[in-house]
Design an enzyme around this catalytic site. Structure first.
Site, short mmCIF file in Angstrom:
data_model
loop_
_atom_site.label_atom_id
_atom_site.label_comp_id
_atom_site.label_asym_id
_atom_site.label_seq_id
_atom_site.Cartn_x
_atom_site.Cartn_y
_atom_site.Cartn_z
N ASP A 384 0.83 -1.19 0.00
CA ASP A 384 0.00 0.00 0.00
C ASP A 384 0.88 1.25 0.00
O ASP A 384 1.74 1.42 0.86
CB ASP A 384 -0.90 -0.02 1.24
CG ASP A 384 -1.92 1.09 1.24
OD1 ASP A 384 -2.84 1.06 0.40
OD2 ASP A 384 -1.80 2.00 2.09
N GLU A 413 1.43 -0.58 -5.17
CA GLU A 413 0.22 0.22 -5.36
C GLU A 413 0.64 1.69 -5.27
O GLU A 413 0.47 2.34 -4.26
CB GLU A 413 -0.84 -0.12 -4.31
CG GLU A 413 -2.19 0.55 -4.55
CD GLU A 413 -2.50 1.67 -3.56
OE1 GLU A 413 -3.59 2.25 -3.67
OE2 GLU A 413 -1.65 1.97 -2.69
#
Length: 702
Positions: A384, A413
């Site tokens: 993330d 990401e």
């Protein structure tokens, strides 16, 4: 470089060789270099390469590219996971020099007397070559030497046996004045690093019961989420990605739709990690126990699914690290710890980590956390927001993990600036989220994909049409056809793609003024009636299943470097192909970007890219409808967004010769194939609206 000849611009070389290039086991990796020499004597080049075991692989001869450019090319196919080393060598090729000279002199009318020295040179070169070729071929060289020495023979008969050795001595050359270039590295991953189909769901929503007036909400568990595994596997996905499964903070917990006030039944965002029950190495008690998680991983594997875990290096305010290691956070002027912000967005429920105050301590803990989950059977991590952490930290962490287990993969990401996105890929991330979601025209997506192919030595894209955070306006307003269109583009342009649960149900309602879902699952339970939607024909699952089946069955779709675009005269259409040279498997796709109206177009195909000659006819089989057509370089296509927004064509065999203007669906001079709506497979027609195109007499010609 040491030696006689210049060797320049070697590829693949990432950041001038600072980082290893990337490949997967069995991938054909193109190697090239610029090498040249003085005068007219022939130069040769080759690649020497070592596997992770230190064992040399077979010598690979390089071939010259475009005349006059001095660019040399070869392909290598690594066969094991780990770090490979390759080196380009340049050498003087006396046989090829001799071959060229003798051929030209004989063509100019020179005789045996004038070629006496050349014939002697040939004897010397072939004598040296006798030691290099396989034993079975040595008699050919001895006979050629004998012929060159035989002054009783006519000149053509003396040189002919030696000239016929060109192919053999290309593979086993005499090499003189060998120059060795610099060493370059290639890190080779397992196949899933490049070719994968991801599906994301929240375990807590599977089997969940929302709150009612009479009862509080009840979270799903790993046990109830296991019941969803057959449905995900049946669609053809092979990676199941789970958002964070850790305890969720209670301090500053967010309510529905990111509201600042949470009620007693609000479950909070899984990305607000940590509470009194534990942190990044703990499991949320509502989901189950560590043993339940291990059982879930095993159950997923039994369905052909590999579990990917979210690695979100951030904390809720009540994460144990906040009190145990306050130095790992940023303290503001008023003494408070700074929460995460991406103006104008605020994440009051998340504290970002500060990697500068105690870099050794924080690195050791992050490595411990990752290896803990590797020990629990997780070999894929979706990271993330890696662009909000130091790049050198990721470089260190990823390779520290791979030293322990080289099969571990990392997906970045990072929806961020190009330099950072590419930089993260260079330092070690296995795959990367991309700008695919925001490339919404054929021209935009073609240009972007060409950029990605140019970066294929280090960056592997993963195309997602949606995520829990991203619901693009094309899906908000494009209707069911746009869901098919974006799925075709994601699944067949990129070797890796993924989708977030609910995509197959056409979930499209956005929070007003935002590019994200209303009633976002990040902040609340969202159970879905999968079986009911499928039974009512309101599911895209059969279509997704077909796409993943086509991907699986066609090796050409397993790679990125082989992506080629073809011209088509309608800017609303995109035409591309992929070809696997090892098997000859070729897939040709034409996809519409218009989810509302029928679009026509005429192709101009790059025939050599399809493995064909310019005037060949060939048969294409549409994997979406089962129809077959006779095609050539130029073909007319008609795409109806409600019936068939794309052609997904596999090339079967050359067609019988025919008129130049015959054989394309809908093309002049050809009776078009027609299908009624009743003939369209359920996976294509399940959700078409009750519009004129849905009437029983609707027809299409593609």
């Amino acid at each position: 470089m040491s030696g006689r000849f210049p060797i320049e611009d070697v590829s693949p070389a990432v950041s001038c060789g600072r980082y290893p290039a990337r490949a997967v086991v069995g991938e054909l990796v193109p190697v090239s270099a610029r090498a040249y020499r003085e005068g007219h004597d022939a130069l040769g080049c080759n690649v020497v390469w070592l596997g992770p075991d230190g064992r040399a692989r077979p010598f690979t001869r390089m071939r010259p590219g475009e005349p006059g450019q001095d660019r040399w090319h070869a392909t290598i196919a690594p066969d094991a996971v780990g770090e490979w080393i390759f080196t380009v060598e340049a050498f003087s090729d006396p046989y090829l020099t001799w071959h060229n000279a003798v051929t030209k002199k004989i063509a100019a009318g020179q005789g045996a007397v004038e070629l006496a020295n050349d014939l002697a040179d040939g004897v010397r070169v072939l004598t040296a070559a006798t030691k290099l070729v396989p034993k079975a071929d040595r008699v050919r060289l001895r006979n050629a030497v004998k012929a060159l020495r035989d002054t009783a023979r006519p000149l053509p008969e003396r040189v002919s046996p030696a000239l016929e050795l060109a192919e053999l001595l290309w593979e086993h050359p005499v090499r003189e004045l060998v120059t060795t270039g610099e060493e370059y590295r290639i890190w080779v991953d397992r196949e899933r690093a490049l070719f994968s189909a991801w599906y994301e769901f929240f375990p807590r929503s599977e089997g969940a019961i929302p709150a009612t007036v009479d009862a509080p909400a009840r979270s799903g568990t790993f046990a109830t989420a296991t019941e969803r595994l057959p449905g995900v596997a049946a669609m053809g996905f092979d990676v199941l990605y789970l958002p964070p499964i850790h305890p969720i903070g209670r301090v500053n917990r967010k309510g529905p739709n990111n509201s600042l006030v949470a009620g007693p039944d609000d479950v909070g965002s899984p990305w607000a990690i940590g509470a009194e029950e534990g942190g990044h190495d703990a499991i949320h008690p509502d989901l189950g126990t560590p043993a339940d998680f291990r059982d879930f991983v095993v159950a997923a594997a039994e369905h052909g699914l590999e579990v990917a875990m979210d690695l979100a290096l951030q904390c809720a305010p009540d994460h144990p690290w906040v009190t145990e290691h306050p130095e790992w956070f940023t303290t503001r002027a008023d003494g408070s710890i700074g929460y995460a912000e991406n103006p104008p967005k605020k994440y009051q429920d998340i504290y970002p980590l500060n990697f500068d105050n105690d870099p050794d301590g924080i690195r050791a803990e992050m490595l411990r956390v990752v290896l803990h989950w590797v020990g629990e059977g997780v070999k894929i991590f979706r990271v993330d927001n890696p662009h909000t952490k130091p790049v050198d930290f990721w470089h260190w962490l990823i390779w520290a993990v791979k030293l322990v287990d080289p099969d571990v993969l990392f997906l970045a990401e990072a929806f961020t600036r190009p330099a950072m996105m590419h930089g993260l890929a260079k330092v070690g991330f296995t795959q990367s989220y991309t700008y695919f979601t925001w490339r919404t025209s054929a021209a935009q997506l073609r240009g972007y994909c060409e950029e990605l192919v140019a970066a294929a030595d280090y960056m592997r894209p993963n195309f997602w049409p949606n995520t829990p955070d991203i619901l693009h306006e094309t899906l908000q307003h494009g209707g069911p056809p746009m869901f098919k269109i974006r799925a075709v583009l994601a699944a067949l342009l990129s070797p890796s793609w993924g989708m977030y649960a609910g995509y197959e149900l056409f979930e499209h309602v956005a929070r007003p003024g935002a590019e994200e879902y209303l009633d976002n699952e990040k902040y609340q339970l969202r159970p879905r009636d999968w079986a009911g939607a499928l039974a009512r024909g309101r599911s895209l699952a059969p279509f997704i299943t077909t796409l993943n089946r086509v991907r699986r069955d066609n090796p050409a779709l397993h790679r990125l470097r082989n992506l080629v675009f073809h011209d088509i005269d309608n800017p609303a259409l995109l035409c591309w192909s992929k070809r696997d040279t090892a098997t000859g498997n070729t897939v040709l796709v034409i996809c519409s970007f218009d989810s509302h109206t029928v679009q026509w177009g005429n192709t101009t195909l790059d025939m050599p890219a399809l493995g064909l000659d310019w005037h060949d006819r060939f048969t294409v089989h549409d994997e979406l409808t089962g129809a077959s057509y006779d095609w050539g370089q130029r073909n007319a296509v008609r795409l109806d967004p409600y019936l068939q927004p794309a052609h997904v064509l596999t090339l079967r065999r050359p067609a019988a010769p025919g008129p130049a203007d015959a054989g394309s669906p809908g093309q002049a001079g050809t009776e078009p194939a027609t299908l009624t709506v009743q003939d369209v497979p359920a996976d294509l027609s399940g959700t078409a609206p009750t519009a004129p195109a849905q009437k029983d007499d609707a027809r299409w010609t593609s």
